[in-house]
Design an enzyme around this catalytic site. Structure first.
Site, PDB file in Angstrom:
ATOM      1  N   SER A  89     -10.663  27.708  49.107  1.00  0.00           N
ATOM      2  CA  SER A  89     -10.960  28.564  50.256  1.00  0.00           C
ATOM      3  C   SER A  89     -10.047  29.771  50.398  1.00  0.00           C
ATOM      4  CB  SER A  89     -10.934  27.749  51.542  1.00  0.00           C
ATOM      5  OG  SER A  89     -12.091  26.956  51.643  1.00  0.00           O
ATOM      6  N   ALA A  90      -8.968  29.842  49.651  1.00  0.00           N
ATOM      7  CA  ALA A  90      -8.189  31.086  49.648  1.00  0.00           C
ATOM      8  C   ALA A  90      -9.040  32.236  49.125  1.00  0.00           C
ATOM      9  CB  ALA A  90      -6.919  30.930  48.819  1.00  0.00           C
TER      10      ALA A  90
END
Length: 416
Positions: free
Chosen positions: A77-78
């Site tokens: 999710s970065a």
């Protein structure tokens, strides 16, 4: 700020370089990460200058190829932080207004009661479009990014419309659908043209880097453990009905066969455009994005974002409890706070298993941290918090670097 001509003696097993003033950061990295499964890298920037660029471990499945400066990892999710930054670049050129309805740009999105949902709501996870169950029947459909954009455009929002509920996977396709509507380009291309090229850096891709690129994708290390066991695969479909955080999260990521996308021998997740999860980045490149944000939009390669744009994207949109993860994320426009002592003032985006990009505009400090460990439940809690544990060392070192004569001691914490 870097102490040129001097070199910090890196701990055993750690490659790269670190300014002596940030030696405590390298020592902390070695303690928390240099041993054990897989590999990873950490980059720290201060005042736009890279003061730490270190790595450790191995990048291949067999554990024989050493990590180096060109090794990239999938930060889960970065990736959302990078996709969000693409949107801010477009907004900076007047192509997107945060308070305009998404349907003003993406006409099909106005279907099923969504005509008034704004870009701001989309970027603060308040669009009521977090759940996958009505969008995809299996993992194969998740690999068709154009199909997922179309289904989100046609979808009906849930009762959570207007309230923050983490859009674990749908966020990326919502960003790409919006960006495509104003540029006629996919997000993979925009990662290069709107992020990598303006910053003058290599090491930023969506999906697998092309053959011949300097950036080399690492393989997944370890295993999914219980998540990919026979019992785990039987139990996973039931989790979507569980009340509370586990069920809420699983409804945003689970479709039958999802675990197959992370197969260590053939990770199909890297063969698509999934801007919420499958970026492939080096720590140095991820840190460079947040360094420009930390420096009010200025990068060594020129202006990346206007100072006013950075002020807007950094503004907290909501402090309500997130209805998916049940945490007070303090959502900005596509980024969240990192509520750990010494790093609360900054913001960025953390990924599953702990990779992260982070910026603190007050100290003009930024961090990029990536690794290739799979999210094994046995280690997930410790992996997820590595970046949180490293950030305070960087904050203290940056503070000391501005105070000549101050030495930042390394105070060991519990290792990962």
């Amino acid at each position: 700020m870097a102490d040129r001509g001097k070199e910090f003696a890196l701990p055993p097993g750690v490659g790269g370089h670190a300014d002596p003033k940030f030696g405590s950061v390298a020592t902390a990295f070695a303690r928390h990460f240099a041993r054990g499964r897989g590999g990873g890298a950490l980059a720290v920037y201060l005042d736009g200058e890279q003061v730490v660029d270190i790595w450790a471990g191995t990048s291949d499945r067999a554990g024989k190829t050493l990590w180096d400066s060109n090794t990239a990892a999938m930060p889960y999710s970065a990736s959302k932080g990078i996709a969000s930054t693409v949107i801010h670049r477009l907004a900076d050129r007047g192509l997107i207004d945060y308070d305009a309805p998404v349907a003003e740009y993406w006409r099909e999105f106005g279907a099923n009661g969504k005509s008034r949902i704004t870009v701001r709501q989309l970027m603060s996870h308040s669009a009521g479009l977090s759940e996958l169950s009505s969008l995809a029947a299996n993992a194969d459909e998740l690999l068709d990014h154009r199909l997922m954009e179309q289904r989100l455009a046609a979808a009906k929002p849930s009762v959570l419309l207007g309230r923050p509920a983490y859009h674990s996977l749908t966020y990326g396709w919502l960003m790409s659908g919006l960006a495509r509507s104003v540029t006629d380009k996919g997000m993979a291309e925009l990662f290069r043209t709107e992020i990598a090229h303006p910053l003058g850096v290599e090491g930023i891709y969506l999906g697998t880097p092309p053959a011949g690129a300097p950036t080399v994708a690492s393989s997944f290390a370890g295993s999914m453990g219980a998540m990919n066991s026979r019992a785990g695969r039987r139990f996973a479909p039931r989790t979507v009905t569980i009340p509370g955080p586990l069920g809420a999260f699983m409804r945003t990521v689970f479709v039958p066969g999802f675990e197959s996308l992370l197969d260590v021998d053939s990770p199909r997740i890297l063969d698509t455009e999934m801007p919420a999860a499958n970026a492939m980045v080096t720590a140095s490149a991820l840190g460079a994005i947040y360094s420009a944000i930390a420096c009010d939009g200025q990068s060594p390669n020129g202006r990346f974002l206007s100072a006013e744009r950075v002020r807007q994207l950094a503004h907290v949109q909501t402090r309500q409890l997130d209805r998916t993860l049940y945490l007070p994320f303090a959502w900005r426009l596509g980024y969240h706070s990192i509520p750990v002592p010494g790093a609360q003032r900054g913001f960025g985006h953390v990924g599953l298993a702990g990779s992260m990009g982070w910026a603190d505009r007050n100290s003009r400090l930024a961090i990029g941290f990536v690794h290739n460990r799979l999210p094994d439940l046995r280690y997930l809690a410790s992996d997820q918090t590595i970046g949180f544990r490293l950030a305070p060392y960087a904050v203290r070192a940056a503070r000391a670097a501005r105070s000549p004569g101050t030495v930042v001691p390394f105070r060991p914490q519990r290792s990962a």
